[in-house]
Write an enzyme that holds these catalytic residues in place. Structure first.
Site, PDB file in Angstrom:
ATOM      1  N   GLU A   1       1.075  -1.313  -0.109  1.00  0.00           N
ATOM      2  CA  GLU A   1      -0.094   0.208   0.176  1.00  0.00           C
ATOM      3  C   GLU A   1       1.108   1.339  -0.246  1.00  0.00           C
ATOM      4  O   GLU A   1       0.246   2.458   1.006  1.00  0.00           O
ATOM      5  CB  GLU A   1      -1.133  -0.083   1.151  1.00  0.00           C
TER       6      GLU A   1
ATOM      7  N   GLU B   1      -6.120 -11.068  -0.760  1.00  0.00           N
ATOM      8  CA  GLU B   1      -7.472 -10.238   0.476  1.00  0.00           C
ATOM      9  C   GLU B   1      -8.583 -10.035   0.241  1.00  0.00           C
ATOM     10  O   GLU B   1      -9.567  -9.203   0.351  1.00  0.00           O
ATOM     11  CB  GLU B   1      -6.342  -9.061   0.790  1.00  0.00           C
TER      12      GLU B   1
END
Ligand code: 9MR
Length: 374
Positions: free
Chosen positions: A161, A266
């Protein structure tokens, strides 16, 4: 696709060739059998599963999944809460479980702005450390962790991220102190520690064109600098509208065109109304609880369950269509009860984002995949 019938028939044929009565299959076929030859099918393991408490979920993991990742216990604040004091107790258990069950193991995550202890970036007076000190801390952290699991963790989410939805750099402490070089350093340190491990960049909301372009640009630059990047993880934190199949596919193809493996990491799909404009997984968001945004406390109405099934089915059809480009699809948890969606971005809601329900029962999609009726 290998179906349940095929599985039973091949067992019977093998038994006939050996001249004995057809044995009952030792274990029930699972998702991993159905998807064999397509991609790894993985799940994130919670602490309760890793320490062996959630035994029903462990049985599901063994039956259905051939890849695992730790949902939380390999994050830097858990592994090195104090500088130089490493705590591998849960991470060791996780890797031991995966190794004993011959699973593909993903390490999550070496460098992430969130869940990183404050000491990582500050000196004794609480001021930001110099680029040299941060580089040294990154090196020690990455190399200590990666070397410990050399040969047993097969791939690492090296950086998590780092790019925002518009494609710009996230102003994390890593970025503020080191600039974009922190990514290159992280991949280099990880590669030195285990040259055989695969190294990934992992991020959410990758279907946004801006984010996709930002990640492509970043990975291209790393490749031009001779830095090895083996894969890009597209976190699948989705809702019922975002992303569209088309946008997701476009990003998937753009990443694959870089010559790296693409992973759907995820994966979970929320059915709950979003309190803001957010659609990704920005962990810092937090909204107050309101009854209206927690509509399914007594169960999911059939119409919503069907819509959720269809949305999941659409994505799995897309993953199967591109199984030559996708190396792994990982669910972010086993059962609905475990999911972080129940407490983000609003605490205390009841969500239904995974493939097994609160009673550890498979949802229709699991049966569809196993029976080849998707
Ligand atoms: O699911 C995880 C949740 O239990 C943690 O509280 C949270 C903060 O560490 O992280 C969640 O997992 C995140 C993952 O590590 C990175 N991408 C977004 C995930 C959901 O927030």
């Amino acid at each position: 696709m290998k179906t349940l019938q095929n599985f039973v028939v091949s067992a019977a044929v093998a038994a006939a060739l050996l001249g004995c009565a057809a044995p009952k299959p030792q274990t029930q076929p699972g998702l991993k059998d159905a998807l064999s030859g397509k991609f790894y099918i993985g799940t994130a393991m919670s602490s309760a599963q890793i320490i062996g408490e959630d035994t029903l979920a462990i049985a599901i993991i063994k039956q259905h999944f051939n890849s695992v990742v730790a949902e939380n216990v390999m994050k830097s604040e858990v592994i090195q809460p104090v500088e130089g004091e490493f705590d591998f107790s849960q991470a060791d258990k996780f890797v031991d479980f995966a190794t004993a069950n011959q699973m593909h193991v993903v390490g999550h995550t070496l460098i992430w702005h969130s869940q990183a202890p404050k000491w990582f970036f500050t000196d004794n007076d609480g001021r930001d450390v110099s680029p040299e000190v941060l580089t040294e801390r990154m090196k020690t952290h990455i190399q200590t962790v990666v070397k410990r699991y050399k040969g047993r963790v097969h791939g690492w989410d090296v950086v998590n991220e780092a790019i925002l939805d518009d494609g710009s750099w996230r102003e994390s402490k890593f970025y503020q102190i080191l600039g974009e070089d922190f990514i290159k350093l992280a991949f280099q340190f990880a590669h030195e520690a285990d040259p055989d491990a695969e190294l990934y960049y992992n991020d959410y909301s990758m279907a946004y064109p801006g984010k996709c372009e930002g990640v492509v640009k970043m990975v291209k630059k790393l490749q031009e600098q001779g830095v090895r990047v083996d894969g890009i993880g597209m976190q699948g934190h989705m809702n019922m509208e975002f992303p569209t199949y088309e946008a997701f596919e476009k990003s998937l193809l753009a990443f694959s065109a870089l010559g790296v493996k693409v992973m759907i990491t995820e994966l979970d799909i929320t059915v709950l109304p979003s309190p803001g404009q957010n659609v990704g997984a920005e962990i810092s968001l937090n909204y107050d609880y309101q009854k209206e945004i927690n509509p399914y406390t007594d169960g999911l109405p059939d119409s919503v369950a069907t819509a959720l099934h269809d949305r999941y089915a659409g994505f799995f059809r897309l993953f199967l269509k591109h199984s030559d480009k996708i190396s792994r699809v990982t669910l972010w948890g086993v059962t609905d009860a475990q999911s972080w969606r129940n407490y983000w971005p609003v605490q205390g809601r009841t969500d239904y984002p995974l493939l097994f329900d609160r009673h550890y029962q498979p949802k229709q999609l699991v049966n569809d995949l196993i029976n080849g009726t998707l």
